[in-house]
Motif scaffolding. Structure first.
Motif, mmCIF file in Angstrom:
data_model
loop_
_atom_site.group_PDB
_atom_site.id
_atom_site.type_symbol
_atom_site.label_atom_id
_atom_site.label_comp_id
_atom_site.label_asym_id
_atom_site.label_seq_id
_atom_site.Cartn_x
_atom_site.Cartn_y
_atom_site.Cartn_z
ATOM 1 N N VAL A 97 -3.847 4.062 -6.368
ATOM 2 C CA VAL A 97 -4.585 3.027 -7.114
ATOM 3 C C VAL A 97 -4.975 3.563 -8.489
ATOM 4 O O VAL A 97 -4.838 2.864 -9.507
ATOM 5 C CB VAL A 97 -5.839 2.581 -6.334
ATOM 6 C CG1 VAL A 97 -6.654 1.587 -7.169
ATOM 7 C CG2 VAL A 97 -5.464 1.965 -5.007
ATOM 8 N N TYR A 100 -0.465 -7.070 -3.386
ATOM 9 C CA TYR A 100 -1.491 -6.028 -3.312
ATOM 10 C C TYR A 100 -2.508 -6.351 -2.212
ATOM 11 O O TYR A 100 -3.080 -7.438 -2.180
ATOM 12 C CB TYR A 100 -2.170 -5.900 -4.677
ATOM 13 C CG TYR A 100 -3.181 -4.792 -4.774
ATOM 14 C CD1 TYR A 100 -2.930 -3.544 -4.216
ATOM 15 C CD2 TYR A 100 -4.386 -4.993 -5.433
ATOM 16 C CE1 TYR A 100 -3.858 -2.522 -4.314
ATOM 17 C CE2 TYR A 100 -5.322 -3.976 -5.545
ATOM 18 C CZ TYR A 100 -5.059 -2.744 -4.976
ATOM 19 O OH TYR A 100 -5.975 -1.734 -5.068
ATOM 20 N N PRO A 138 -5.688 -4.387 -0.956
ATOM 21 C CA PRO A 138 -6.600 -3.231 -1.027
ATOM 22 C C PRO A 138 -7.233 -2.877 0.313
ATOM 23 O O PRO A 138 -7.633 -1.733 0.531
ATOM 24 C CB PRO A 138 -7.652 -3.667 -2.058
ATOM 25 C CG PRO A 138 -7.511 -5.141 -2.177
ATOM 26 C CD PRO A 138 -6.095 -5.473 -1.871
ATOM 27 N N ILE A 159 -5.696 0.211 2.054
ATOM 28 C CA ILE A 159 -5.705 1.546 1.438
ATOM 29 C C ILE A 159 -6.189 2.593 2.448
ATOM 30 O O ILE A 159 -7.241 2.442 3.071
ATOM 31 C CB ILE A 159 -6.601 1.556 0.178
ATOM 32 C CG1 ILE A 159 -5.954 0.707 -0.922
ATOM 33 C CG2 ILE A 159 -6.824 2.978 -0.331
ATOM 34 C CD1 ILE A 159 -6.829 0.482 -2.124
#
Length: 370
Positions: free
Chosen positions: A326, A346, A348, A351
């Motif tokens: 990132v 994407y 997040p 992650i």
């Protein structure tokens, strides 16, 4: 003539196909299990039918009257594509070719019969005696019918083999696994389009992976940094293997390894475009060829158009796994925005939680800089 095009699958991987079809003047009829995916909203017509329900999809396509059936980046969708297209007399691959290009054991048998360079392998299930296998370690264990690094594990010796086999079988649909000798070397993928049995190689891609034991892909680079002689040898090996599989009317995505002595071995070949933005984006950026348009054209019985739609440039895709990735994306936005070409899907929330290619946190594409 109808302009109704059937598209199997509705995930973000199919979005470039849906948009390209609409741009070309087709009415898109998209089939997939209802999951609120982007393709459901982008489609002209969406049908909440799982891609494994081939007979239901066929029945709807008969009612609609379609001129072609297609999908990109999915082995499972390719099974439905060829089943429906065969039943409707539309361009596609045969049932036999479909089986060989979606079942890794049948694929290995076809390569062996055709004399194609490929690692030795053994088919196993929960009744197989794993002691004394006639294979040399290290080995790779994988499901026979999945992609995207699911269930893959490398082993340096027999310790842990039973657990790896169970894990691979649990990921597959047929609950069988393949144990194959590990091929050393740099890994590449090969993107081709075939029409009436004539093959065209569009791009050679260098793969970046996490390495052993699971080899999750972390990115790709096009064009791959190889000389013309290597490119031509890879092309010849892959074209011969496509003939062994019987692939005649579709995109294909071959995975090969080249060792330090220049020996080429085929890992596997799918009768569909590569995922991970390779076919839909990297090929266009790096070659100028509109691969997605070609897939639609072949599905509709039209010779693929090799006119370039943009000026070729060296590119790479980078997948997001952790905060470091990132941070690099944010640095690129700030310091080199001209290199950032695209940000894809994407997530997040993923992650630091990646276990295979299906749950990475996202991807971006940038101009490659040595």
């Amino acid at each position: 003539m109808t302009n109704n095009l059937a598209i199997i699958g509705a995930s973000y991987l199919q979005l470039p196909l849906i948009r390209k079809a609409q741009e070309m003047g087709y009415t898109t009829h998209v089939f997939a299990w209802a999951a609120n995916d982007v393709g459901e909203k982008a489609a002209d017509f969406f049908y909440p039918i799982s891609i494994v329900e081939k007979e239901q999809i066929l029945e709807e396509c008969r009612e609609i009257g379609v001129c072609g059936v297609c999908s990109i980046a999915s082995d499972l969708a390719a099974i439905a594509v060829n089943y429906v297209a065969n039943a409707l007399g539309l361009p596609c691959n045969s049932p036999e070719a479909t089986a060989r290009s979606t079942n890794k054991h049948l694929m290995r048998q076809a390569f062996e019969h055709g004399g194609d360079p490929s690692p030795r392998s053994i088919l196993v299930d929960d009744s197989t005696d794993l002691s004394g296998l006639a294979l040399e370690y290290p080995v790779i264990v994988k499901p026979i019918d999945r992609s995207g690094s699911r269930g893959i594990c490398k082993l340096e010796g027999p310790e842990g083999l039973a657990d790896a086999v169970r894990a691979a079988m649990s990921e597959g649909f047929e609950k069988k696994a393949l144990i194959e000798e590990f091929a050393e070397g740099e890994e590449y993928s090969v993107e081709c389009i075939s029409y009436h049995g004539e093959h065209h190689m569009l791009a050679l891609t260098l793969k970046y992976t996490t390495g052993a034991p699971h080899f999750i892909e972390t990115g790709h680079r096009e064009p791959a940094p190889v000389d013309e002689e290597t490119f031509e040898r890879v092309r010849d090996v892959v074209f011969h293997a496509l003939d062994s599989l019987g692939i005649e009317n579709s995109a294909s995505h071959a995975e090969v390894k080249i060792d330090k002595n220049g020996v080429i071995r085929i890992i596997e070949i799918g009768g569909r475009m590569g995922g991970d933005c390779i076919g839909s984006d990297l090929v266009r950026y790096s070659t100028g060829y509109d691969f997605v348009r070609m897939v639609i054209q072949v599905a509709c019985g039209i010779e693929p158009d090799f006119a370039r739609v943009c000026e070729p440039m060296p590119v790479e895709s980078i997948f997001i796994f952790d905060q470091k990735d990132v941070d690099e994306l944010e640095r690129l936005k700030r310091e080199e925005p001209e290199r950032l070409l695209q940000i894809v899907d994407y997530h997040p929330e993923n992650i630091g939680k990646t276990t295979d290619s299906s749950n990475r946190a996202g991807c971006y594409i940038r101009v490659y800089k040595a």
